[in-house]
Scaffold this active site. Sequence first.
Site, PDB file in Angstrom:
ATOM      1  CB  SER A 147      82.567   2.644 -35.786  1.00  0.00           C
ATOM      2  OG  SER A 147      83.217   3.249 -34.585  1.00  0.00           O
ATOM      3  CE1 TYR A 160      85.175   5.676 -36.178  1.00  0.00           C
ATOM      4  CE2 TYR A 160      86.416   5.792 -38.028  1.00  0.00           C
ATOM      5  CZ  TYR A 160      85.882   4.970 -37.151  1.00  0.00           C
ATOM      6  OH  TYR A 160      85.956   3.625 -37.215  1.00  0.00           O
TER       7      TYR A 160
HETATM    8  C1  GCO Z   1      88.867   5.492 -31.751  1.00  0.00           C
HETATM    9  C2  GCO Z   1      89.184   4.434 -32.432  1.00  0.00           C
HETATM   10  C3  GCO Z   1      87.742   3.777 -32.771  1.00  0.00           C
HETATM   11  C4  GCO Z   1      87.585   2.225 -33.257  1.00  0.00           C
HETATM   12  C5  GCO Z   1      86.407   1.835 -33.624  1.00  0.00           C
HETATM   13  C6  GCO Z   1      85.502   1.460 -32.652  1.00  0.00           C
HETATM   14  O1  GCO Z   1      89.808   6.566 -31.874  1.00  0.00           O
HETATM   15  O2  GCO Z   1      88.063   5.672 -30.907  1.00  0.00           O
HETATM   16  O3  GCO Z   1      89.819   4.408 -33.274  1.00  0.00           O
HETATM   17  O4  GCO Z   1      87.232   4.667 -33.703  1.00  0.00           O
HETATM   18  O5  GCO Z   1      88.729   2.264 -34.278  1.00  0.00           O
HETATM   19  O6  GCO Z   1      85.935   2.584 -34.656  1.00  0.00           O
HETATM   20  O7  GCO Z   1      84.392   0.815 -33.141  1.00  0.00           O
END
Ligand code: GCO
Length: 263
Positions: A147, A160
Site C-alpha cells: 500500500s 493499517y
Molecule cells: C486510506 C485508503 C488507503 C488505500 C490504499 C493506499 O484510507 O488511506 O483506504 O489505505 O486503500 O491502501 O495504498
Amino acid sequence: MSTSLFDLKGKVALVTGATHGLGMAMARGIGQAGAILIINGNSSNEKIDKAVAIFKSEGIKAFGYRFDVTNEDQVQKAIARIENEVGIIDILINNAGIIKRTPLLEMEVTDFEQVIKVDLVSPFIVSKAVVKGMIKRKSGKIINICSMMSELARNTVGAYAAAKGGLKMLTQNMCVEWAPYNIQVNGIGPGYFATEQTKPIRVEGHPFNEFIVNRTPAGMWGDPDELQGAAVFLSSKASDFVNGQILYVDGGILATIGKPSNE
Ligand code: GCO
C-alpha cells in the site's frame, strides 16, 4: 520480445480476497493471461460462486474456495484440497485485507490486532502453506499487496500502516529465504483506487477526495483494472530476476511531496 514472457497458460494461481475490488481486478488480469484461477473469500459461498461465474463467463478457468486466511488450520486444509483438486499453486497473490480508519488514541487494541492479523499475519500463514509446493517444484511467484502506507503514514490508519509497512519487510524476508528455490517474492503497492474500500473517502466534495486528486500527479483515482499489468508482470517469466521489490502503481504519488492546491 515475445509476449510468451507474460503468458501464464497452465499456471495455477491463488488470489485471496478476490470476490471484489482490487483482488478481483488482478485475478481477472492473470486469468486473461491464461492462469487457472483460484479465488478465495471468507464472506459467503454465494459471493464466491458469483465471482467464479463471472470469471467463467469471461472464458477464464476458475474455482472458488471459502476459508479464513487468518486461521492456519483452515488455510492448511484448503491448500491441501486445492493441490488435490486443481494442482500445485504456481502463483500466490496475498490480497485479502481490511482497514479500520480510527485515530490511534481512540482505537481498541482488539481492532488494532485484527488489522494486523488480516493484513500482515495472514500473508505469512497462506505463504507458508503454499510455498512448500513451490519449494518442491523449485519454482513459484508470490505477490504481497502492499500500500501507499507501506511507505507513508496518514492520520486514522495507524494499524493499517503498521501492517502494510510490515508486509513490505516480510516480502523482502520471503525473498531472501525463498529465492534460492527459484521463487520470486515481490509486492504491489496500489495508490488510491476507486473501490468499495475507498468509497467512504471518495464521495464528491469529501475533503479527502479533493486531497487525493490533488496529491496524485495523474490527478485522478486509479481504476482497479490498471493493476492488472503489474500483477501479470510479477506472476510471469518476465520478472524471473525481480525479487524483493515493491512495484508501486500509484499515478505518481510517491514521486512528489505534492503541490499547492491552487496550482
Ligand atoms: C486510506 C485508503 C488507503 C488505500 C490504499 C493506499 O484510507 O488511506 O483506504 O489505505 O486503500 O491502501 O495504498
